[in-house]
Motif scaffolding. Sequence first.
Motif, mmCIF file in Angstrom:
data_model
loop_
_atom_site.group_PDB
_atom_site.id
_atom_site.type_symbol
_atom_site.label_atom_id
_atom_site.label_comp_id
_atom_site.label_asym_id
_atom_site.label_seq_id
_atom_site.Cartn_x
_atom_site.Cartn_y
_atom_site.Cartn_z
ATOM 1 N N GLN A 185 0.817 -1.214 0.000
ATOM 2 C CA GLN A 185 0.000 0.000 0.000
ATOM 3 C C GLN A 185 0.850 1.264 0.000
ATOM 4 O O GLN A 185 0.541 2.234 -0.701
ATOM 5 C CB GLN A 185 -0.944 -0.001 1.216
ATOM 6 N N ARG A 186 1.925 1.276 0.762
ATOM 7 C CA ARG A 186 2.769 2.467 0.805
ATOM 8 C C ARG A 186 3.381 2.750 -0.567
ATOM 9 O O ARG A 186 3.445 3.906 -1.000
ATOM 10 C CB ARG A 186 3.859 2.278 1.865
ATOM 11 N N GLU A 187 3.818 1.707 -1.249
ATOM 12 C CA GLU A 187 4.381 1.885 -2.588
ATOM 13 C C GLU A 187 3.305 2.305 -3.592
ATOM 14 O O GLU A 187 3.544 3.132 -4.475
ATOM 15 C CB GLU A 187 5.052 0.589 -3.028
ATOM 16 N N ALA A 212 2.314 5.952 -3.286
ATOM 17 C CA ALA A 212 3.362 6.868 -3.753
ATOM 18 C C ALA A 212 3.425 6.954 -5.274
ATOM 19 O O ALA A 212 4.091 7.849 -5.814
ATOM 20 C CB ALA A 212 4.716 6.416 -3.203
ATOM 21 N N GLY A 260 -5.473 3.556 4.115
ATOM 22 C CA GLY A 260 -4.443 2.540 4.313
ATOM 23 C C GLY A 260 -4.903 1.208 3.763
ATOM 24 O O GLY A 260 -5.113 1.061 2.557
ATOM 25 N N ASN A 281 -5.278 3.258 -1.604
ATOM 26 C CA ASN A 281 -5.400 2.238 -0.570
ATOM 27 C C ASN A 281 -5.071 0.853 -1.122
ATOM 28 O O ASN A 281 -5.079 0.634 -2.342
ATOM 29 C CB ASN A 281 -6.828 2.211 -0.017
#
Length: 486
Positions: free
Chosen positions: A60-62, A65, A146, A173
Amino acid sequence: MAEHDSPWAGAIYVDGRFRPPAAGGSLPVRDKSSGEVFDLAGGADTAEVDAAVASSLIAQREWAARPYGERAAILRKAAAALEQAGGFAELIVRETGSIAGKADYEIGAAAGELIEAAALASRPVGEVLRTGHADRFSVSERVPVGLVGVITPWNFPLVLGMRVIAPALALGNAVLLKPSPETPVSGGLAIAEVFDQAGAPPGIFQVLPGGEEVGRRLVEHPDVAMIHFTGSTAVGREIARTAGSLLKKTSLELGGNNALLVLDDADVEQAAMIGAWSSFHYQGQTCISAGRHIVGRQVADAYLRDLTDRAAAVTVGDPLRDGTGLGPIINDAQLERARRLLDDAVEGGARILTGGTNEGRFFRPTVVVDVDPASALWTEEIFAPIAPVAVVDSADEAVALANDTGYGLVSSVVGSDVHRATEIARRLTCAMVHVNDATPQDEPLAPFGGIGHSGLGGRAGGDSNLEEFTERRWRTVASSPVHYPY
């Protein structure tokens, strides 16, 4: 997507690939008309949930971004893959017991959700705020929630899943989906193949078919930031209690006991057509079906005749056969509940004008009058092709009867005087209302959801998705460090 050679046979979908669950569990995929097991899905357990959550958090973080254009492109490719997927319509027919027209609608609507979500990815996600500090830049920005846990129902498994999956992914998300055990493929694993073909990166969308314990772990897991559930009010209450104790964001789309008001100036033929579709479409197995027909006395006799004729003319049988109007009730538990509601109402004085019979899980469209307003057939969600009808003497009485429920999903008002019908519609306590149209309505840009016993949280659709799948964050920037007295 043919049976026996499907990529999901006996599998779950995690980290961008189909694989057997570690514990070796499985779920049979049944043809709802014949009862035949025609495929097999993997059955996840709570350990699979924990592992999938861990990988989703990294993915999710990738994903968040990435430039919005990359997310939008994958959603558009998914829409194209869905529309080109051979056999998806037949899969929906067999797994849900729906007719082909309903399956085609689901595919088109789900593709529409993906296209609209792709456009959502480029929407502004912040605004500059005025500030009382001369050397401060102040902004309200939207950030992804998230990891979104999604629990979907069996009645419209593709479109009700995609209505959440697509906008959640568009806004950065990750999604972990638990489809209904009744529809693990059309509601989950086949959707995973669509995203796989679209080139979605591993971990942003994962599918864990399974039972109640999988759903419970998804709700309880501390790293699942949000739960979106579509299903019964009873289960929604349990989820709300659990998520509330964890202070977890929830969005619950629950049941309905929806009213169709036929005013005394209504065109009876049109009203009966709308009424029949509202109650009988897909065996009445939708939260937005009409469970109560409230009819003005001046047109009641004619309306009942026409509605009864329409119900009697519907062909019930195998939905794979041409000309079939209604397929089977989804399972024996739903059939037994429908039988009990109807039989109890008849014991209480209700009269069946047509229908009321079933051969196996094939239930005839049914019209019922003289229903006790305290009976469960009138007060509860039915989820079967049954149309209870009450006759009233005034619009005020109709409004009061329609509002006499804890549910608040959708209502419809049918009348020739559009201004009058619209004014009556405004008096109804529900989240959605339609004038001169059926209760089952859904569009990608419309705010879909309920109030009261019909829902908790936000709305799905259009701009509502921005509120649903992001959190607001206030951010300030000063050109140099600010000095304070201590």
